[in-house]
Design a protein around this motif. Structure first.
Motif, PDB file in Angstrom:
ATOM      1  N   ARG A   1       3.755  -3.346   0.187  1.00 23.26           N
ATOM      2  CA  ARG A   1       2.635  -2.849  -0.622  1.00 23.26           C
ATOM      3  C   ARG A   1       2.133  -3.941  -1.557  1.00 23.26           C
ATOM      4  O   ARG A   1       2.905  -4.668  -2.156  1.00 23.26           O
ATOM      5  N   LEU A   2       0.832  -4.006  -1.691  1.00 27.41           N
ATOM      6  CA  LEU A   2       0.225  -4.939  -2.625  1.00 27.41           C
ATOM      7  C   LEU A   2      -0.219  -4.180  -3.871  1.00 27.41           C
ATOM      8  O   LEU A   2      -0.108  -2.965  -3.942  1.00 27.41           O
TER       9      LEU A   2
ATOM     10  N   TYR B   1      -4.372  -8.699  -2.502  1.00 24.46           N
ATOM     11  CA  TYR B   1      -3.639  -8.817  -3.764  1.00 24.46           C
ATOM     12  C   TYR B   1      -2.972  -7.509  -4.113  1.00 24.46           C
ATOM     13  O   TYR B   1      -3.553  -6.497  -4.265  1.00 24.46           O
TER      14      TYR B   1
ATOM     15  N   HIS C   1       2.401  -2.525 -10.425  1.00 30.81           N
ATOM     16  CA  HIS C   1       3.097  -2.992  -9.222  1.00 30.81           C
ATOM     17  C   HIS C   1       4.395  -3.709  -9.595  1.00 30.81           C
ATOM     18  O   HIS C   1       5.443  -3.475  -8.986  1.00 30.81           O
TER      19      HIS C   1
ATOM     20  N   VAL D   1      -1.397  -0.023  -0.972  1.00 30.96           N
ATOM     21  CA  VAL D   1      -1.429  -0.617  -2.308  1.00 30.96           C
ATOM     22  C   VAL D   1      -0.770   0.314  -3.316  1.00 30.96           C
ATOM     23  O   VAL D   1      -0.687   1.518  -3.109  1.00 30.96           O
TER      24      VAL D   1
END
Length: 135
Positions: free
Chosen positions: A127-128, A135, A113, A68
């Motif tokens: 990658r979230l 998410y 992000h 993430v």
């Protein structure tokens, strides 16, 4: 000192009504502390790995940063979730605080992000934003 610890545990057990709940809260608090330490290690390790000074922004990497974009935000959410559990889950103020923290950090993680994806062409697409595999 052992008897004072026993009295403290007895007080909490009497207040919560079930020794299993006290044990569960203890486990959650220990997990929360581990998450806090993980958060500190993540931030110190991935952003300060570089031996040479660099004026440009460096994409964080390593550990949870591979999954993430904002694992430190996720760790903070888990810390606040531990606070909800430690309070017994009956205090409305703690729940409102938790809701504010989660919404604020999820929004911030989503914007971070989005910025990474716009700024860096080589940013990992898998990658979230904040929640692994969701998410």
């Amino acid at each position: 000192m052992h008897s004072k610890t026993y009295i403290l545990i007895s007080f909490h057990t009497a207040e919560l009504g079930n020794p299993d709940i006290v044990f569960l809260i203890s486990i959650v608090l220990a997990f929360t502390f581990i998450m806090f330490l993980t958060c500190e290690i993540l931030l110190q390790g991935s952003l300060r790995d570089h031996s040479e000074p660099n004026d440009e922004y460096v994409i964080p990497h390593g550990d949870w940063f591979e999954i993430v974009s904002s694992p430190h935000y996720l760790a903070e959410i888990v810390i606040y979730a531990g606070l909800v559990v430690a309070s017994g889950g009956t205090d409305l103020t703690i729940w409102l605080l938790f809701g504010f923290v989660v919404s604020n950090l999820v929004l911030a993680a989503a914007e971070t992000h989005r910025w990474y994806l716009q700024k860096f062409e080589s940013y990992p697409k898998k990658r979230l934003a904040i929640i692994p595999f969701a998410y």
